[in-house]
Scaffold this active site. Structure first.
Site, short mmCIF file in Angstrom:
data_model
loop_
_atom_site.label_atom_id
_atom_site.label_comp_id
_atom_site.label_asym_id
_atom_site.label_seq_id
_atom_site.Cartn_x
_atom_site.Cartn_y
_atom_site.Cartn_z
N GLU A 105 0.68 -1.30 -0.13
CA GLU A 105 0.14 -0.01 0.04
C GLU A 105 0.74 1.19 0.04
O GLU A 105 0.50 2.18 -0.93
CB GLU A 105 -0.93 -0.03 1.19
CG GLU A 105 -2.11 -1.08 1.06
CD GLU A 105 -1.67 -2.28 1.49
OE1 GLU A 105 -0.65 -2.61 1.91
OE2 GLU A 105 -2.95 -3.33 1.40
N HIS A 174 -10.17 -4.70 10.65
CA HIS A 174 -10.95 -4.75 9.48
C HIS A 174 -12.36 -4.30 9.47
O HIS A 174 -12.89 -4.08 8.56
CB HIS A 174 -11.02 -6.16 9.00
CG HIS A 174 -9.93 -6.89 8.43
ND1 HIS A 174 -8.73 -7.32 9.11
CD2 HIS A 174 -9.36 -6.93 7.05
CE1 HIS A 174 -8.09 -8.00 8.40
NE2 HIS A 174 -8.25 -7.72 7.09
C1 LIG Z 1 -2.12 -4.47 4.37
C2 LIG Z 1 -3.27 -5.19 3.96
N1 LIG Z 1 -3.50 -5.24 2.59
C3 LIG Z 1 -4.56 -5.92 2.03
C4 LIG Z 1 -5.06 -6.82 2.78
C5 LIG Z 1 -6.12 -7.83 2.10
N2 LIG Z 1 -5.52 -9.10 2.08
C6 LIG Z 1 -5.78 -9.89 2.93
S1 LIG Z 1 -5.10 -11.36 2.54
C7 LIG Z 1 -4.55 -10.76 1.27
C8 LIG Z 1 -3.72 -11.65 0.22
C9 LIG Z 1 -2.21 -12.15 0.95
O1 LIG Z 1 -1.33 -12.94 0.06
P1 LIG Z 1 -0.34 -13.90 0.93
O2 LIG Z 1 0.84 -12.77 1.45
O3 LIG Z 1 0.37 -14.59 -0.29
O4 LIG Z 1 -0.79 -14.79 2.06
P2 LIG Z 1 -1.85 -16.05 1.73
O5 LIG Z 1 -3.32 -15.47 1.90
O6 LIG Z 1 -1.51 -16.87 0.63
O7 LIG Z 1 -1.47 -17.01 2.91
C10 LIG Z 1 -4.60 -9.66 0.89
C11 LIG Z 1 -4.43 -8.66 -0.13
C12 LIG Z 1 -4.72 -7.12 4.13
N3 LIG Z 1 -5.43 -7.74 4.89
N4 LIG Z 1 -3.55 -6.15 4.60
#
Ligand SMILES: Cc1ncc(C[n+]2csc(CCOP(=O)(O)OP(=O)(O)O)c2C)c(N)n1
Ligand SMILES: [Mg+2]
Lengths: 375, 408
Positions: A105, A174
């Protein structure tokens, strides 16, 4: 307008609404947009739109009208948006205009700010504003202050948008309302749409406004259906900032509210009318920076009672601001102290019953109106 | 290319040169297939140690001597590891059902397919070591000592949930387990801080700080890397590379998908995260390495999530069903370990069936208990407790209205 208002004194008659921002700042000749019909026809050309469709249409039209506009954010392109607001935009406008960013972000917000400084008109989507906390420095320090710091040399036409405020069952990290945070920053404009028309008109105005604008949407409103007037379905529809909308006229009490709380307040107003026959005026702020003090004062002059309903933390919040303004500009017209209903001062709990106690709802508003009017 | 830049750079440290020649010689690549592992002379006794040899595709290293490809273990431990993975999966299946029955609210991120990471890590740590991760945390919470009942209770928003119904699916804490964090990437510097505290206090312990392939791009991950290396903190950064961050494939989010090389100046170790024994061996080695004062490491656990990102994502729009099916049928961590245990005569088909059955029954019983637990009463006391440490609260918290103000 505000400078003519005298604190706690005379109310200056309504000045004409300011000219719509877009005429002044539109740099590109308008090309007719192919507007997909999104809703169901009802009478008089009015159609039902979800807030999601309205936002989608606003983005599509602005992308169509101005090649400087592009949309960037997490999952906005191939996934069609985490909440499907950007659905179809990648297919229609291609990956130069609709861009999936990594989860970074602070980085992509800064990058879009840079693109704005260089003359583009980015729409920077935050999956939710909770995650914009990672980037708030870029919003406040890089976007909001640059025009001033440069002595007016360097504008930053950028739109930050995404869901803000209460979301169901997602706990403390959230589900938070940032209206007061952004609303306090000089250099930013901040809008808080409730209906589909609000969403479309305010987002389009935000994209066209030459300043950084935060569009604070709400996830729970995305799926709600509202009638959209024929005028609002057109691609030149914009809602000027700083003009509140009286969603329901009344003479007994003024509710000043925003975003999702507008709908809740309207329900409460209807219920209270059925029970007691009183008429509550409900003012949808639409934008909180600029804030339409004039409409508030005008309404209070009529009703003599002021209640603000919002869902942020109470301390130093939107409600606190509205009450302070009521004190400063409408004290003489109030028959009783202005009051506020806010989110409770607690990180959002997960368990449903506790969560229910943390945010305003229809019955709380209804009871409070009854209390204020001694019904 | 990336490695070459480093190799020719003049900040060379002796370690790196050595490591380099070795890794180039070894030329192994990590796959999520652990087929070539073997064990000989497996003793009859459950608790008598013996050695297993890991698949030669278990590790890849960056500026690091590879860990030993052997692991000392016992039959008892192997069976426990198997039991734990079955339990985690069973618990996630229960969560899946409860979510579909609308008993779980909001987000619910399952780790089905990724069990070997949480279980393998736990089996190489002590309770004095720390783990911190993101929202995909149920398995870690269980391994760190949370009960199924308290974890599922939390998912259900119960008063006796692991976080008393305050945190829900994404926020769980236990001794040596610091969440359960919802902001992608934010847990990584916090993890470095846990390691800082170990060093500060003179503990001989390690912190395992986990994040996803998507999270790996957050700026603060790199900020944490820098401080950890600068101050030689005993932290094992760990990228759980399950190939996707929500609907974004790793190569669409990351300029370098070799996550174990992303520490640049920090050695890295890529591990087959579908092989629980490889995970155990890697973390065990990592712990020895970093607690010996060698500084932090970046681990990459190559894994796969079978389900969608969260329960509301079908998980099939950005990847093929065939891909999911192939991973499930050929790389499954539980089936993989099972096969090895049978091949090595560590156990029998019948005993494994019994372990399966017992583990499932135990989980199911606790889930049923959790379902029977009451939610917190809708009292102001329950709502406002624990905003501050007990006894140090503010005089009052403001309610939604003045009348609802809560006085402690
Ligand atoms: C700072 C932030 N940006 C966006 C999100 C929304 N979000 C939650 S999980 C996710 C994907 C994360 O992917 P990864 O790090 O590969 O973890 P995985 O879910 O595959 O375990 C996103 C974009 C968030 N929770 N926090
Ligand atoms: Mg991932």
């Amino acid at each position: 307008m505000l400078r003519f208002l005298r604190p706690a004194s005379r109310f200056v008659s309504a000045a004409a609404a300011r000219p719509v921002a877009r005429s002044a700042f539109q740099l590109f000749p308008r090309v007719p947009a192919i507007i997909q019909s999104q809703g169901y026809a009802t009478e008089g050309g009015v159609k039902d739109y979800t807030v999601r469709d309205a936002l989608n249409e606003a983005l599509a039209e602005e992308l169509e009208l101005n090649p400087k506009v592009f949309v960037l954010g997490e999952e906005v392109a191939q996934y069609n948006g985490a909440y499907k607001v950007t659905k179809g935009l990648l297919d229609r406008f291609g990956d130069k205009r609709v861009i999936d960013s990594p989860i970074t972000e602070s980085g992509f917000c800064g990058l879009t700010v840079g693109a704005a400084l260089a003359g583009l008109h980015p729409v920077c989507e935050f999956m939710t504003f909770n995650f914009a906390m990672q980037a708030i420095d870029q919003i406040v320090n890089s976007a909001a202050k640059t025009h001033y710091m440069s002595g007016g040399i360097q504008p930053c036409n950028i739109t930050f948008r995404g869901p803000n405020g209460f979301a169901a069952g997602v706990a403390a990290q959230h589900s938070q309302d940032y209206s007061a945070w952004y609303g306090s920053i000089p250099g930013l404009k901040v809008v808080t749409p409730w209906s589909a028309e609000d969403a479309k008109g305010l987002l389009k105005a935000a994209i066209r406004d030459p300043n950084p604008v935060c569009v604070l949407e709400n996830e729970l409103l995305y799926g709600q259906v509202f009638p959209m007037s024929e005028a609002a379905q057109k691609d030149d529809f914009v809602i000027p900032f700083g003009k509140a909308k009286i969603e329901r006229a009344g003479k007994d009490l003024t509710i000043v509210t925003l975003s999702r709380c507008v709908g809740q307040s309207l329900v409460a107003a209807e219920n209270i009318k059925k029970k007691y026959g009183v008429e509550v005026e409900v003012i949808n702020l639409r934008s909180i920076k600029p804030l339409d003090v004039e409409s508030i004062v005008k309404s209070v002059k009529k009703t003599h009672r002021l209640l603000c309903v919002e869902s942020g933390f109470p301390a130093f919040g939107v409600g606190a601001e509205i009450l302070a303004l009521g004190m400063e500009y409408a004290f003489d017209y109030l028959d009783a102290p202005a009051q506020r209903i806010t989110g409770a001062e607690v990180p959002t709990p997960y368990a449903q019953k506790l969560e229910d106690m943390s945010f305003p709802n229809e019955s709380l508003i209804e009871n409070y109106i009854a209390k204020m009017l001694r019904l | 290319m990336f490695s070459r830049t480093l190799r020719t750079s003049h900040v060379a440290a002796p370690l790196r040169n050595n490591a380099f020649s070795r890794t180039t010689l070894v030329k192994r690549t990590v796959t999520t297939d652990a087929a070539t592992a073997h064990a000989e002379a497996v003793p009859a006794e459950d608790t008598k140690p013996f050695q297993v040899t890991l698949s030669d595709e278990s590790f890849e290293t960056y500026e690091l001597d590879p860990p030993p490809y052997t692991l000392n273990t016992t039959k008892k431990e192997l069976k426990q590891i198997y039991h734990d993975m079955v339990s985690v999966r069973r618990m996630e299946m229960a969560a899946d059902r409860l979510y579909k029955e609308k008993k779980i609210r909001g987000f619910c991120h399952l780790s089905t397919g990724q069990e070997a990471v949480a279980v393998g890590i736990e089996h190489s740590l002590t309770k004095e070591d720390d783990v911190i991760t993101a929202y995909r945390c149920h398995g870690f919470a269980l391994m760190r000592g949370g009960t199924v009942k308290s974890i599922v209770g939390e998912l259900l928003g119960r008063r006796e949930g692991i976080a008393y119904g305050k945190g829900g699916s994404m926020h769980m804490f236990a001794k040596g387990f610091y969440g359960g964090n919802g902001i992608v990437g934010a847990q990584v510097p916090v993890g470095a801080g846990l390691a800082f505290a170990h060093k500060y206090k003179g503990n001989n312990n390690v912190t395992v700080a986990l994040y996803g392939d998507g999270a790996s791009n957050q700026g603060q991950v790199f900020e944490a890397f820098n401080m950890a290396k600068l101050w030689n903190l005993p932290v094992l950064f760990g990228c759980e590379n399950n190939k996707y961050g929500m609907g974004t494939a790793a190569n669409r989010s990351s300029a370098l998908t070799d996550y174990y090389k992303r520490g640049q100046y920090m050695p890295g170790l890529k591990v087959n995260g579908m092989d629980v024994l490889a995970v155990k061996a890697a973390v065990q080695h990592g712990k020895e390495y970093t607690t010996a004062g060698n500084g932090p490491l970046v681990l990459e656990y190559v894994t796969y999530r079978y389900g969608g990102h969260s329960m509301s994502d079908p998980g099939t729009t950005y990847r093929t069903r065939e891909e999911i099916q192939r991973m499930r049928s050929t790389q499954d961590p539980i089936a993989g370990l099972k096969q090895k245990l049978l091949e090595w005569n560590v156990t029998t088909e019948e005993e494994l069936k019994r372990i399966d059955k017992d583990a499932r029954a135990a989980v199911d019983a606790e889930v049923a208990e959790a379902e029977a637990m009451p939610p917190p009463d809708a009292t102001p006391q329950n709502l406002y407790e624990d905003i501050y440490v007990r006894g140090s609260e503010l005089p009052f918290m403001r309610g939604r209205t003045l009348e609802e103000n809560y006085y402690y």
